[in-house]
Enzyme design. Structure first.
Site, mmCIF file in Angstrom:
data_model
loop_
_atom_site.group_PDB
_atom_site.id
_atom_site.type_symbol
_atom_site.label_atom_id
_atom_site.label_comp_id
_atom_site.label_asym_id
_atom_site.label_seq_id
_atom_site.Cartn_x
_atom_site.Cartn_y
_atom_site.Cartn_z
ATOM 1 N N GLY A 142 0.818 -1.212 0.000
ATOM 2 C CA GLY A 142 0.000 0.000 0.000
ATOM 3 C C GLY A 142 0.846 1.253 0.000
ATOM 4 N N ASP A 143 1.870 1.272 0.842
ATOM 5 C CA ASP A 143 2.779 2.418 0.895
ATOM 6 C C ASP A 143 3.538 2.591 -0.416
ATOM 7 O OD1 ASP A 143 2.340 3.584 3.368
ATOM 8 O OD2 ASP A 143 3.707 2.244 4.413
ATOM 9 N N ILE A 144 4.017 1.493 -0.970
ATOM 10 C CA ILE A 144 4.810 1.571 -2.197
ATOM 11 C C ILE A 144 3.954 2.066 -3.361
ATOM 12 C CG2 ILE A 144 6.079 0.201 -3.898
ATOM 13 C CD1 ILE A 144 6.927 -1.575 -1.444
ATOM 14 N N GLY A 195 3.254 5.755 -2.786
ATOM 15 C CA GLY A 195 4.402 6.606 -3.094
ATOM 16 C C GLY A 195 4.615 6.762 -4.582
#
Length: 399
Positions: free
Chosen positions: A169-171, A174
């Site tokens: 999710g973060d990747i 970003g």
């Protein structure tokens, strides 16, 4: 190859912490932008507390904050806000990942900043975005994977919902923030002014579900977890070998027929009513897998992959991290791991950049900064403060 960076004319103020936002800042920095990482005095980015460590420095932080100038600033104090506004007037882009509303409460939201710099691109990433019922709710990667549906379709058949092995999710968030920033930069050449970019971790995960929602809306059946198999194609899975696992991807009918004829030597599987079409093979994948594993289980992974590739059919080993880092193509030719020298950590390896621009290749020019490393150079050389003024600001906890 050009000596220029693709984004060398852009200045980025990076107020982000942990992973999604810093990843965006690192990608922009790799592409040549001047990225000024602004951290809280005395504490810094939360990721400075994340391991692994070497010589007291977080290698987690160091990987995500290369190619950045590191300064500290207290945005809660009037003097800190004034210094920040001076930076904003000179900047092209600001990225932040505070909970929605925090920057507004500080008196530094987009509506204020665009008056200082109408060309500013203000890019924010949060768990649920800046509007909608969930906007005020805090969100981390695992929350986005859970609420965005990714965990519901990940894991072996019949297993509990499973988080991806990385912070997907973060990747994704970003990377989407980076895409949004670059789109806004181009839009600015058209309109002459900046804009807000609003990215949500949950939106990013939902977008990644690909055809899961299409299958649901069409059939009315919830997608099930199916391990390494693919819900739309078969054979497209991992298969047990004598010494591990190999993946085989017959993405169309021609490849499947070639696989049956040339590799398995079982042409009867082509016309078998259970496997005659892609949908039928998906439906009967577990049965088909038994036929395939009778062949794969008697061979080593490297031999399976070599034989299948030689026949023009996609296949590959399931690499672990050590194998990836020694791979001639991934690690050497594509330079997906770069060794740098950090002033405290020493020699360390960071992720290479996945974007290859043949004339303005992304580069890792400098390691992540220690906390406040560039305060003197930035505040004195860029903002024109004297060393005495800087010392006074430090004493008052402003920098």
């Amino acid at each position: 190859m050009s000596v220029h960076g693709a984004l060398e004319n852009l200045v980025v103020l990076d107020l982000t912490r942990v992973l999604a936002g810093p990843l965006c800042g690192a990608l922009l920095g790799d592409l040549g932008a001047t990225v000024i990482k602004i951290e809280v005095p005395g504490r810094g980015d939360d990721a400075r507390a994340y391991g692994p460590y070497r010589n007291g420095e977080s290698m987690y932080y160091a990987n995500l904050n290369r190619n950045k100038t590191g300064i500290t600033l207290n945005l809660k104090q009037p003097e800190g806000k004034e210094l920040f506004l001076r930076m904003v007037r000179k900047a092209d882009i600001l990225i932040e990942n505070y909970r929605p509303g925090v920057m507004d409460r500080l008196g530094l939201g987009y509506d204020v900043l665009k008056e200082e710099n109408p060309r500013l691109i203000y890019a924010a990433i949060s768990g649920f975005g800046s509007y909608g019922p969930y906007a005020p709710t805090p969100g981390y990667d695992i929350i986005s994977q859970a609420m965005g549906g990714l965990m519901s379709i990940t894991g072996p058949k019949g297993s509990d919902p499973t988080r991806s092995g990385n912070a997907m999710g973060d990747i994704l968030g970003g990377m989407n923030l980076t895409i949004g920033v670059l789109a806004a930069v181009n839009a600015r050449t058209i309109t002459g002014h900046g804009q807000r970019v609003d990215v949500s971790l949950v939106d990013s995960v939902v977008f990644s579900l690909e055809n899961a929602f299409i299958r649901y809306t069409e059939s009315g059946k919830l997608p099930e977890r199916c391990g390494n198999a693919y819900a739309s194609i078969a054979p497209y899975d991992s298969y047990r070998a004598a010494d591990g696992y190999a993946v085989i991807a017959c993405g169309n009918q021609k490849l499947y027929e070639k696989f049956c004829n040339d590799i398995l030597r079982m042409p009867e599987l082509i016309d078998d009513p259970r496997f005659a079409t892609i949908p039928l093979r998906v439906q009967n994948n577990e049965i088909l897998k038994q036929y395939i594993e009778k062949w794969t289980c008697t061979r080593k992974v490297k031999d399976i992959v070599a034989q299948i590739l030689a026949d023009g059919i996609p296949a590959g080993p399931i690499n672990d991290v050590s194998q990836i880092m020694e791979d001639e193509h991934i690690a050497r030719a594509r330079e997906m791991f770069v060794t740098i020298q950090h002033p405290v950590i020493g020699e360390m390896v960071v992720n290479g950049d996945p974007v290859k621009l043949m004339e303005t290749m992304p580069t890792i020019r400098k390691p992540a900064p220690t906390l406040g490393q560039d305060n003197e150079a930035f505040y004195c050389d860029e903002l024109g403060l004297s060393k005495e003024q800087l010392a006074q600001l430090k004493e008052k906890g402003i920098v």
